[in-house]
Design an enzyme around this catalytic site. Structure first.
Site, PDB file in Angstrom:
ATOM      1  N   ASN A 174      -5.587  -3.228  -4.386  1.00  0.00           N
ATOM      2  CA  ASN A 174      -4.288  -3.300  -3.683  1.00  0.00           C
ATOM      3  C   ASN A 174      -4.445  -4.027  -2.342  1.00  0.00           C
ATOM      4  O   ASN A 174      -3.607  -4.855  -1.964  1.00  0.00           O
ATOM      5  CB  ASN A 174      -3.742  -1.898  -3.387  1.00  0.00           C
ATOM      6  CG  ASN A 174      -3.348  -1.128  -4.635  1.00  0.00           C
ATOM      7  OD1 ASN A 174      -3.171  -1.706  -5.707  1.00  0.00           O
ATOM      8  ND2 ASN A 174      -3.212   0.188  -4.507  1.00  0.00           N
TER       9      ASN A 174
ATOM     10  N   THR B 252      -3.522   5.267  11.188  1.00  0.00           N
ATOM     11  CA  THR B 252      -2.164   5.125  10.652  1.00  0.00           C
ATOM     12  C   THR B 252      -1.564   6.533  10.531  1.00  0.00           C
ATOM     13  O   THR B 252      -2.223   7.464  10.057  1.00  0.00           O
ATOM     14  CB  THR B 252      -2.163   4.386   9.297  1.00  0.00           C
ATOM     15  OG1 THR B 252      -2.989   5.092   8.372  1.00  0.00           O
ATOM     16  CG2 THR B 252      -2.673   2.956   9.433  1.00  0.00           C
TER      17      THR B 252
ATOM     18  N   ASP C 108      -2.548   0.606   1.967  1.00  0.00           N
ATOM     19  CA  ASP C 108      -3.220  -0.586   1.427  1.00  0.00           C
ATOM     20  C   ASP C 108      -2.504  -1.862   1.894  1.00  0.00           C
ATOM     21  O   ASP C 108      -3.152  -2.853   2.239  1.00  0.00           O
ATOM     22  CB  ASP C 108      -3.249  -0.538  -0.100  1.00  0.00           C
ATOM     23  CG  ASP C 108      -4.003   0.673  -0.626  1.00  0.00           C
ATOM     24  OD1 ASP C 108      -4.884   1.172   0.104  1.00  0.00           O
ATOM     25  OD2 ASP C 108      -3.710   1.127  -1.748  1.00  0.00           O
TER      26      ASP C 108
HETATM   27  O1  RIB Z   1      -3.623   3.815  -2.242  1.00  0.00           O
HETATM   28  C1  RIB Z   1      -2.950   3.888  -3.463  1.00  0.00           C
HETATM   29  C2  RIB Z   1      -3.932   3.831  -4.590  1.00  0.00           C
HETATM   30  O2  RIB Z   1      -4.761   4.964  -4.552  1.00  0.00           O
HETATM   31  C3  RIB Z   1      -3.313   3.838  -5.964  1.00  0.00           C
HETATM   32  O3  RIB Z   1      -3.022   2.550  -6.423  1.00  0.00           O
HETATM   33  C4  RIB Z   1      -4.321   4.599  -6.798  1.00  0.00           C
HETATM   34  O4  RIB Z   1      -4.927   3.835  -7.795  1.00  0.00           O
HETATM   35  C5  RIB Z   1      -5.354   5.149  -5.813  1.00  0.00           C
HETATM   36  O5  RIB Z   1      -6.510   4.416  -5.795  1.00  0.00           O
END
Ligand code: RIB
Length: 317
Positions: free
Chosen positions: A43, A229, A262
């Site tokens: 992500n 955060t 992310d």
């Molecule tokens: O931060 C979100 C993510 O945390 C999700 O996409 C999930 O896969 C976990 O890793």
């Protein structure tokens, strides 16, 4: 190819249920289902690439269809992907519940992510990078060794200590230039760091501190730059020479908070390059990216593009 940002981390397939509220223990409630790519590392790589940085990703997947999907996804996103295929474990997966307010709860089976080895990380990638970004969601030993190597190579190292456990090895902090925890992760780091002298520190304690006290605690972690955060309370920046708070970017609906951190971290890394290491400007850029991400459903799918962030940036500041 040389990527400015190299992300070492996890890839998961997310299985997501949306419901009005979280179920109670023993309760069954109705919801709607969707699935899509996730994993904190992937992500963040997608957030960095979409927000304008040349990005490489190093991770591990299983020898299965979900792993093949990861390869295809990174190709579509223009990410230089180095996915080690592990036969002994399946591609990582996450079960996610999102309630009507957009809050989420996640259970992950990290599977192949935990098999990522130091040998899977091409040293040539690290040598060419400006920034090396990692999270302990894949094999923590590999993450630790890689950040130490990147630090020795003089790269900017960024650690998002998520998810964090009470047995987290804080020696990794010696190799970190910029630490980006959320409030839960920060409280755990304080408990684990002897120099903080606060083994019972909680998230609630964090919110009772004034800025000077929070800054002092950040300084005790021994990392040059700490950015905590704080969800809808924005974020707190602590650097050697001072501290500052940043509010969230308002005006967008909250649909799904999965991947908000992310989006922030990937866009922050990209913003650092874009704004010549100007940390406050990179934080403003990242705050808008996070607000855009929570206004849509999904994790990787919700990461915003540079032009959308720029549009809001000119409105906000
Ligand atoms: O931060 C979100 C993510 O945390 C999700 O996409 C999930 O896969 C976990 O890793």
């Amino acid at each position: 190819m040389a990527a400015d940002i190299v992300v070492i981390g996890s890839y998961n397939q997310d299985f997501v249920w949306k419901a009005d509220r979280f179920p109670k223990p023993g309760e069954t409630i109705p919801g709607t289902f969707a699935t899509g790519p996730g994993g904190k590392g992937s992500n963040q790589a997608i957030a960095a690439a979409r927000s304008g940085a040349s990005t490489a990703f190093v991770g591990a997947v299983g020898n299965d269809t979900l792993g093949e999907n990861a390869q295809a996804l990174h190709k579509r996103e223009g990410i230089e992907s180095h996915l080690a295929i592990k036969t002994q474990a399946p591609t990582g997966s996450a079960a996610i519940i999102v309630d009507a307010t957009g809050q989420n709860q996640i259970i992950g089976d990290m599977g192949a992510n935990l098999e990522l080895q130091e040998a899977d990380v091409p040293e040539s990638l690290l040598r060419k990078a400006l920034i090396v970004l990692a999270q302990p969601e894949s094999n923590p030993a590999t993450i630790r060794a890689t950040l130490h190597k990147a630090h020795e190579l003089g790269k900017i190292t960024i650690l998002n200590p998520a998810p964090i456990a009470e047995n987290f090895d804080i020696s990794i902090l010696n190799a970190v230039d910029i630490l980006i925890p959320n409030e839960l992760e920060f409280a755990t780091l304080v408990r684990l760091t002897p120099a903080c002298r606060n083994p019972k520190f909680s998230t609630e304690d964090l919110f009772t501190l004034n800025d000077a006290a929070l800054h002092n605690l950040c300084r005790s972690l021994g990392v040059a730059t700490v950015i905590i955060t704080l969800g809808n309370q924005g974020c707190f920046l602590s650097e050697k020479n001072g501290h500052r708070r940043f509010s969230i970017y308002h005006g967008l609906p909250v649909v799904d908070t999965t991947g908000a951190g992310d989006a922030f971290i990937g866009a922050f890394s990209s913003g650092l390059i874009q704004f010549n290491n100007n940390i406050p400007k990179a934080i403003q850029f990242a705050s808008i990216a996070a607000a855009l991400a929570v206004s849509k459903s999904g994790a990787a799918a919700a990461m915003p593009k540079a032009e959308d962030i720029q549009k809001h940036l000119s409105l906000a500041f």
